[in-house]
Design an enzyme around this catalytic site. Structure first.
Site, PDB file in Angstrom:
ATOM      1  N   GLU A 234      35.556 -29.356  24.579  1.00 12.86           N
ATOM      2  CA  GLU A 234      35.107 -30.746  24.694  1.00 12.86           C
ATOM      3  C   GLU A 234      33.862 -30.905  23.844  1.00 12.86           C
ATOM      4  OE1 GLU A 234      32.074 -31.844  26.192  1.00 12.86           O
ATOM      5  OE2 GLU A 234      31.399 -29.823  26.679  1.00 12.86           O
TER       6      GLU A 234
ATOM      7  N   SER B 186      28.056 -28.534  28.504  1.00 10.87           N
ATOM      8  CA  SER B 186      27.456 -28.959  27.249  1.00 10.87           C
ATOM      9  C   SER B 186      26.660 -27.804  26.625  1.00 10.87           C
ATOM     10  CB  SER B 186      26.579 -30.197  27.493  1.00 10.87           C
ATOM     11  OG  SER B 186      26.260 -30.829  26.279  1.00 10.87           O
TER      12      SER B 186
ATOM     13  N   HIS C 236      31.853 -34.818  28.805  1.00 11.17           N
ATOM     14  CA  HIS C 236      30.731 -35.705  29.114  1.00 11.17           C
ATOM     15  C   HIS C 236      31.277 -37.019  29.679  1.00 11.17           C
ATOM     16  CE1 HIS C 236      28.977 -32.745  26.441  1.00 11.17           C
ATOM     17  NE2 HIS C 236      27.772 -33.165  26.788  1.00 11.17           N
TER      18      HIS C 236
END
Length: 313
Positions: free
Chosen positions: A212, A112, A283
């Site tokens: 992502e 992330s 995630h």
């Protein structure tokens, strides 16, 4: 410059815990994550600034940077695991001592927001880093067995990681067929895009790109992908892997919007490279740990991804 793989993690090794981005709302998650690591036979040291709050950040830039430098500088620390993502990792980039990272290569884990640090470490120190489970997100409570297997395999064994077996009842979605190979780069779409023009992105030419994201609605994903087009990224890479885009659909029914798939299709349909989606990364609970920088084969004819080497020495 030769790719630098950190030493593998062994039972009894010391793992450093840092928060380069945000702190969890529930700080007991840190204690539980530490208990998990120690139950497996590892020692832990929590950074002295971990658990602080400075707005949406886990302390000031100086505090978060101090913990990062301390863990890389301390010889006994063999791996550094981030508490969580969130916001703020890019703030550290102008101040990081990359020579310290280069002279003390070690396992560094997160995803992330941590993408910004990982791409910079690969660019500046040629260090393999690990997009994988974080302490207060994935390791504090009933660790997902699928994620756990790939995590420890990547960190503890120098053997080839091999073909990724997708979770039960899931499979790769093939967007463009073909075969591709190259070092894997990428991570979080938003954070990767934020590094354009900084000199902190590893070269995209002949690489496999993994992307992502979470919480980015269609028009924002659209904006980031335009950056990729303008930067010529899609023309340089050998193949593209899309992980999960979690909570990226517009929830307000009064807003005019495109779906995420409509946005993605607009960019992906014209690509002439092997492309797959629905890879088990992002995630999600079933997160596959991806060591950035190592060689990957993408087979979009038969629908599999293979990590053709180990990530640690």
């Amino acid at each position: 410059m030769k790719l630098v793989k950190p030493n593998r993690l062994k039972k009894g090794d010391l793992i450093g815990i840092i928060s380069p981005a945000s702190s969890p709302d529930d700080l007991t998650r840190i204690e539980k994550g530490v208990q998990y690591l120690e139950s497996l036979g590892y020692k832990t040291e929590v950074g002295k600034n971990v658990g602080k709050y400075y707005g949406y950040l886990a302390g000031t830039n100086e505090e978060r940077l101090e913990d990062l430098h301390y863990m890389f500088g301390k010889k006994e620390v063999k791996a550094v695991i981030c508490v969580r993502g969130g916001y703020g990792s890019p703030r550290l980039l102008p101040h990081i001592n990359f020579n310290l990272i280069k002279k003390n290569p070690k396992i560094f884990v997160g995803y992330s927001d941590i993408t910004s640090l990982q791409m910079a470490f690969l660019k500046k120190a040629n260090l393999v880093t690990f997009a994988g489970p974080m302490l207060a997100v994935d390791l504090y409570n009933e660790v997902n067995p699928y994620a756990e297997e790939y995590f420890w395999r990547a960190l503890t064994s120098p053997k080839k990681i091999g073909k990724i077996q997708m979770p039960e009842n899931e499979e790769l979605k093939i967007i463009h067929q073909g075969k591709a190979e190259g070092p894997i780069i990428g991570g979080n779409l938003t954070l990767f895009a934020s590094l354009f023009g900084t000199g902190l992105l590893p070269k995209a030419k002949n690489s496999i790109l993994l992307l992502e994201d979470i919480g980015e609605v269609a028009y924002r994903v659209d904006r980031y992908l335009v950056q990729f087009v303008l930067a010529g990224i899609f023309e340089k890479i050998n193949g593209l892997i899309l992980g999960h885009f979690t909570d990226c659909e517009e929830t307000d029914p009064t807003k005019k919007t495109l779906t995420l798939d409509e946005v993605l299709d607009g960019y992906l349909n014209n690509l002439m490279i092997p492309t797959v989606s629905n890879f088990s990364h992002g995630h999600i609970k079933n997160i596959v740990t991806i060591p950035f920088g190592i060689n990957v084969k993408l087979n979009a004819d038969k629908g599999f991804i293979e990590l053709t080497e180990g990530a640690v020495e």
